[in-house]
Design a protein around this motif. Structure first.
Motif, PDB file in Angstrom:
ATOM      1  N   ASP A 123       0.807  -1.224   0.000  1.00  0.00           N
ATOM      2  CA  ASP A 123       0.000   0.000   0.000  1.00  0.00           C
ATOM      3  C   ASP A 123       0.845   1.281   0.000  1.00  0.00           C
ATOM      4  O   ASP A 123       0.301   2.389  -0.064  1.00  0.00           O
ATOM      5  N   LYS A 161       0.398   3.939  -3.094  1.00  0.00           N
ATOM      6  CA  LYS A 161      -0.821   4.752  -3.143  1.00  0.00           C
ATOM      7  C   LYS A 161      -0.880   5.758  -1.987  1.00  0.00           C
ATOM      8  O   LYS A 161      -1.424   6.846  -2.133  1.00  0.00           O
ATOM      9  N   LEU A 194      -7.538   3.728   3.285  1.00  0.00           N
ATOM     10  CA  LEU A 194      -7.113   2.717   4.251  1.00  0.00           C
ATOM     11  C   LEU A 194      -7.712   3.083   5.603  1.00  0.00           C
ATOM     12  O   LEU A 194      -7.282   4.049   6.244  1.00  0.00           O
TER      13      LEU A 194
END
Ligand code: SF4
Length: 116
Positions: free
Chosen positions: A74, A77, A104
């Motif tokens: 992750d 991003k 998230l």
């Protein structure tokens, strides 16, 4: 397949081998090394720190960090969202500048310096 890595939990720096066919770790002097190796190979996480742009010439960029580690996959991003942010008001260290960054849940970007 065998994965070789160095444990970074303590200064001993044990050289670990994780065999994913047997789900077995060797080379560790303590149980923390086994946990470290499995997480690092199966589900690696990292703490992210970065700089965010501001509109103020006195503080053109300011340092930030996440409130917790995130999955390694992750990071890109999250960094993109941080890179697109421009702070346009005075803020204090510890304030959240992006809540649930990059969708998230529970992952926030926090100032580590005042924006003056
Ligand atoms: S396996 Fe245990 S003793 Fe070895 S470096 Fe990791 S934490 Fe330290």
């Amino acid at each position: 397949m065998e994965h070789k890595l160095t444990c970074i939990i303590c200064p001993n720096g044990c050289e670990l081998v994780y065999d994913d066919r047997k789900d077995k770790v060797s080379g560790n002097l303590c149980p923390r090394g086994e946990m470290f190796a499995k997480q690092e190979i199966l589900d690696p996480h990292r703490m992210v720190t970065a700089l965010v742009k501001t509109k103020f010439s006195s503080t053109p960029v300011v340092s930030v960090r996440l409130n917790q580690k995130i999955k390694k996959k992750d990071i890109a991003k999250v960094m993109k969202a941080i890179d697109e942010m421009i702070i346009n008001k005075k803020m204090k260290m510890g304030e959240v500048i992006i809540k649930d960054v990059a969708d998230l849940k529970g992952i926030d970007v926090i100032l580590t310096k005042d924006v003056e």
